[in-house]
Write an enzyme that holds these catalytic residues in place. Structure first.
Site, PDB file in Angstrom:
ATOM      1  N   HIS A   1     -33.291  57.277 -26.237  1.00  0.00           N
ATOM      2  CA  HIS A   1     -33.067  56.659 -24.925  1.00  0.00           C
ATOM      3  C   HIS A   1     -33.814  55.342 -24.777  1.00  0.00           C
ATOM      4  CE1 HIS A   1     -32.182  56.381 -20.675  1.00  0.00           C
ATOM      5  NE2 HIS A   1     -33.482  56.262 -20.395  1.00  0.00           N
TER       6      HIS A   1
ATOM      7  N   TYR B   1     -33.600  56.180  -8.215  1.00  0.00           N
ATOM      8  CA  TYR B   1     -33.820  57.518  -8.760  1.00  0.00           C
ATOM      9  C   TYR B   1     -33.844  58.487  -7.580  1.00  0.00           C
ATOM     10  CZ  TYR B   1     -34.950  55.832 -13.448  1.00  0.00           C
ATOM     11  OH  TYR B   1     -34.880  55.267 -14.701  1.00  0.00           O
TER      12      TYR B   1
END
Length: 617
Positions: A392, A206
């Site tokens: 998601h 990330y």
């Protein structure tokens, strides 16, 4: 004489079945390019009962189009057509488990028109959304895996020749009511994108960077956001989140990016909590409805934003440098309402755990009555209006849905996807906006398949970890950013026999004291050590769905509503919100064709049984 000649030509085209899409009074409101070279274009439109397709393909041979349960050939619903010697043709097929192409007894695809020139073949065809044919795939609002193929030569009498490499698959949401495609002519844009970020040689990264919103002299609205994914990195950039940061940061924060959730992450990143926008792999540009936009330029609006990009690198590619990001279109022509985003579902944590070797496991994340009641009563007693939802999860996710309850009664599903594709995630526009009122509650439900996994799957950031989230786009904007839940941990551990944990928590995950077989193991190690079976996994699932849960109820700028941290029990609800499909009566083609197709098999089986029975006499 020119007008009569034109009319005659047009009459011949229409009556011979060669009419292209411009002959139709209806336009195709949806389109997609199915291949990377731009040779296969698909258009479609639909109403309550039927769907009409148009394929424009760079070939003078046959064109194949199909709907697949997995993206492969097995058990697919296929149509093959083309134009040969000036005559269009179309045949309905299906494939069996061995991928053999078989002609469908019921020809449910209808040829509307066909034509070709020196380079391209155009076919128009239609079918019912639900044909009641066991060999046809029912088309719903869920993700559809479209498969395609073409060949330079026409069909031929023995059947279609093998298409070779001229084939592929693409996931689409055929019934997504995408309708907001026009942006204001005076719209400007700005980009937020990384600059040659070195993607680490590891499974999941990330990467975060802070950007400054352009200064404007008065309030503006962002009306469209489109992805800028570096060519060749379509499978590397998994999703992007944009957060609003503290407005009192300074421009020195803009210098460099850094790995998110890292011990050395800059302190300024912790001020960026409110999600403004979310994009995920496979998604395209998002245009806001004509009456809604994301506000910039006022004291409440973002000055600095953080872009969090999830890089997925499971093959450990080296020397990857990425410059992907987003383009945001904005205008001084204001819309009526300011848009907001609420993240709902399961609070991302190791306390969200899924046992291995299970064909189905259901997680539930609650946006509780307590949280919605407090936030809406204070901010917007008349309610907020949801117009799009992004569902998601990660690789184990099979189906997701967002359930809506009012006074304990389930309303129509807010959003669902019964054929979830990890590599295709985009906002679903709602057919009709949905109002959320004080006292309502939401449940994000995710079904997982861990049949091929040997160890526990944990809630977390990696694509091998799991999430269960719904991002709600709504208006008017209120001060609520997250409305989530997480089941309590203690009874989850009691299920595997844990009796005592060390009370002084000095490590994470924390350490178990007893029984002896788990002594000095972390709770994650103990869960993996437990001997799981499908029966035990199902019993664990039943337990977890009834456990008291921790409420997450967040505001902007790291503030919390008083409902945050409450321990509440899951509500008892009446389940009535499943999507309704058209019913097939007993005289429908489904049952008749099944009987006709199975009749020889039944007769053969009966003969075999009778012969074996006679042998014993």
């Amino acid at each position: 004489m020119m007008i009569p000649n034109f009319v005659s030509i047009l009459f011949v085209i229409v009556t011979s079945g060669l009419c292209p899409s411009f002959c139709s009074r209806e336009v195709f409101r949806h389109s997609a390019v199915l291949d990377e070279h731009g040779k296969y274009h698909l258009k479609w439109r639909y109403d309550e009962k039927t769907i009409t397709f148009e394929t424009v393909v760079e070939t003078k041979g046959y064109v194949g189009f199909g709907l697949s349960p997995t993206g492969g050939m097995a058990f697919s619903d296929i149509v093959i057509g083309g134009v040969e010697k000036g005559q269009p043709y179309l045949q309905d097929y299906f494939t069996d488990m061995n991928r053999e192409v078989l002609r469908d007894y019921h020809q449910n695809y209808r040829l509307e028109y066909g034509m070709e020139n020196s380079t391209h073949t155009i076919l128009g065809f239609s079918r019912d959304l639900n044909t009641c044919d066991i060999n046809d795939k029912t088309i719903t609002e869920s993700t559809i895996r479209v498969i395609w193929a073409y060949h330079p030569e026409d069909f031929g009498h023995p059947g279609p020749m093998y298409h070779g490499l001229n084939r592929g698959r693409k996931s689409l949401r055929l019934l997504n009511p995408k309708s907001h495609t026009v942006t204001h002519s005076g719209a400007a844009f700005f980009d937020i994108r990384h600059n040659n970020v070195p993607v680490p040689v590891k499974d999941t990264t990330y990467w975060c960077k802070i950007f400054k919103i352009p200064e404007v002299d008065r309030k503006h609205h962002i009306i469209k956001i489109e992805p800028l994914i570096q060519k060749g990195h379509e499978n590397v950039v998994h999703h992007i989140l944009v957060y609003q940061c503290d407005s009192h940061l300074n421009d020195s924060e803009l210098e460099l990016g850094h790995e998110c959730f890292h011990p050395n992450m800059p302190d300024s990143y912790f001020t960026c909590e409110s999600v403004i926008f979310a994009w995920a792999i496979g998604g395209e540009a998002f245009t806001y409805p004509p009456h809604v936009g994301v506000s910039i330029g006022t004291s409440l609006d973002p000055v600095y934003v953080l872009m969090e990009m999830h890089y997925d690198n499971p093959t450990y590619q080296a020397d990857l440098k990425d410059s992907s990001g987003l383009r945001l279109f904005y205008t001084p022509v204001l819309r009526e309402y300011d848009a907001g985003v609420i993240e709902t579902g399961v609070w991302v944590s190791l306390y969200h755990m899924i046992p291995p070797s299970l064909p189905e496991y259901i997680s539930e994340g609650h946006c509780t009555t307590e949280c919605l009641q407090e936030a809406l009563e204070l901010e917007m007693p008349s309610g907020i209006h949801v117009f799009a939802v992004l569902l998601h999860s990660h690789l184990a996710g099979q189906s997701l849905k967002t359930r809506h309850f009012r006074n304990g009664d389930e309303q129509q599903l807010l959003a669902y996807d019964d054929a979830y594709d990890f590599n295709f995630q985009e906002f679903q526009y709602l057919k009709e906006e949905r109002t959320l009122l004080p006292g309502d509650n939401l449940v994000t439900e995710c079904k997982y398949n861990t049949k091929d996994r040997k160890n526990m799957t944990w809630g977390g950031l990696s694509t091998r970890d799991e999430m269960c989230l719904s991002f709600l786009l709504y208006y008017p904007r209120i001060n609520l950013t997250r409305c989530e839940s997480l089941p309590q941990i203690r009874k989850q551990l009691t299920f595997i026999g844990v009796k005592e944990m060390y009370t002084t928590v000095t490590t994470w995950p924390f350490i178990i004291k007893s029984p002896k077989k788990y002594n000095n193991l972390t709770f994650t190690e103990a869960m993996d050590k437990f001997s799981w079976s499908e029966k035990k996994g199902n019993a664990f699932n039943d337990l977890v769905r009834q456990l008291p849960m921790n409420v997450r109820c967040s505001r902007h700028a790291q503030e919390r509503w008083s409902a945050h941290g409450l321990i509440v029990s899951p509500p008892k609800v009446k389940q009535t919100g499943e999507p309704q499909l058209a019913t097939c009566n007993r005289a429908s083609p489904l049952h008749l064709s099944s009987v006709l197709l199975l009749f020889p098999v039944i007769c053969a089986a009966y003969s075999t049984i009778r012969i074996r029975w006679l042998m014993y006499l």
